[in-house]
Motif scaffolding. Structure first.
Motif, PDB file in Angstrom:
ATOM      1  N   ILE A  98       5.150   9.584   7.091  1.00  0.00           N
ATOM      2  CA  ILE A  98       6.092   8.565   7.555  1.00  0.00           C
ATOM      3  C   ILE A  98       7.526   9.012   7.302  1.00  0.00           C
ATOM      4  N   ASP A  99       8.452   8.481   8.078  1.00  0.00           N
ATOM      5  CA  ASP A  99       9.851   8.873   7.913  1.00  0.00           C
ATOM      6  C   ASP A  99      10.566   7.974   6.907  1.00  0.00           C
ATOM      7  N   GLU A 100      11.805   8.320   6.609  1.00  0.00           N
ATOM      8  CA  GLU A 100      12.576   7.589   5.589  1.00  0.00           C
ATOM      9  C   GLU A 100      12.793   6.128   5.952  1.00  0.00           C
ATOM     10  N   LYS A 101      13.037   5.831   7.228  1.00  0.00           N
ATOM     11  CA  LYS A 101      13.252   4.438   7.653  1.00  0.00           C
ATOM     12  C   LYS A 101      12.002   3.607   7.399  1.00  0.00           C
ATOM     13  N   GLU A 102      10.855   4.184   7.671  1.00  0.00           N
ATOM     14  CA  GLU A 102       9.596   3.481   7.446  1.00  0.00           C
ATOM     15  C   GLU A 102       9.372   3.246   5.953  1.00  0.00           C
ATOM     16  N   GLN A 118       0.824  -1.195   0.000  1.00  0.00           N
ATOM     17  CA  GLN A 118       0.000   0.000   0.000  1.00  0.00           C
ATOM     18  C   GLN A 118       0.861   1.249   0.000  1.00  0.00           C
ATOM     19  N   SER A 119       0.372   2.272  -0.691  1.00  0.00           N
ATOM     20  CA  SER A 119       1.064   3.548  -0.690  1.00  0.00           C
ATOM     21  C   SER A 119       0.559   4.377   0.476  1.00  0.00           C
ATOM     22  N   ALA A 120       1.366   5.359   0.868  1.00  0.00           N
ATOM     23  CA  ALA A 120       0.982   6.245   1.962  1.00  0.00           C
ATOM     24  C   ALA A 120       1.482   7.632   1.657  1.00  0.00           C
ATOM     25  N   ASN A 121       0.937   8.603   2.323  1.00  0.00           N
ATOM     26  CA  ASN A 121       1.382   9.976   2.175  1.00  0.00           C
ATOM     27  C   ASN A 121       2.797  10.083   2.748  1.00  0.00           C
ATOM     28  N   VAL A 122       3.756  10.504   1.934  1.00  0.00           N
ATOM     29  CA  VAL A 122       5.163  10.532   2.321  1.00  0.00           C
ATOM     30  C   VAL A 122       5.389  11.422   3.536  1.00  0.00           C
ATOM     31  N   SER A 123       4.614  12.484   3.686  1.00  0.00           N
ATOM     32  CA  SER A 123       4.813  13.378   4.822  1.00  0.00           C
ATOM     33  C   SER A 123       4.406  12.724   6.142  1.00  0.00           C
TER      34      SER A 123
END
Length: 134
Positions: free
Chosen positions: A9-13, A2-7
């Motif tokens: 979640i952080d880069e590690k996630e 699934q895609s998520a809004n990049v803002s």
């Protein structure tokens, strides 16, 4: 996957999700031999036209036409004739060459090996382009 809004979640996630998605895709391809990919944003007609173009090239065209698309680095781009590659060797196994014809569309290269005198490749190329663009 699934895609998520990049803002949100952080880069590690993001990296963890990409690894998880990649592992799931790899397992599906290894066990089932194919994968269903949804949510790409591509229209149905683009996908259908790509299938028509692939059939025109891989099944309807004569072998000399397909061979007009040979490149020096077929692993990245261009036509690979049947029984010329061995996927098993890429994963460290031994086995017979693959009974498949392939056309890869990786990075463009300037090392195409066809001759300019092959006029039949032009006609099939034009037909494939017209199918894709319609």
């Amino acid at each position: 996957c699934q895609s998520a809004n990049v803002s949100d979640i952080d880069e590690k996630e993001i990296l963890a999700r990409k690894r998880d998605c990649s592992a799931k895709l790899s397992k599906m391809l290894q066990t089932d031999g194919f994968a269903l990919v949804r949510g790409t944003g591509m229209s149905r007609s683009v996908c259908e036209n790509a299938l028509i173009a692939a059939k025109l090239f891989l099944h309807d065209a004569e072998e000399p036409v397909r061979r007009s698309c040979l490149t020096k680095d077929r692993a990245r781009r261009g036509y690979s004739p049947m029984c010329t590659e061995n996927f098993a060797s890429l994963i460290g196994e031994h086995g017979p060459n693959d009974l498949v014809k392939k056309y890869r569309v990786g990075p463009e290269a300037l090392n195409v090996m066809h001759s300019d005198s092959d006029k039949s490749s032009t006609s099939i190329g034009e037909e494939v382009k017209s199918v894709i663009s319609s």
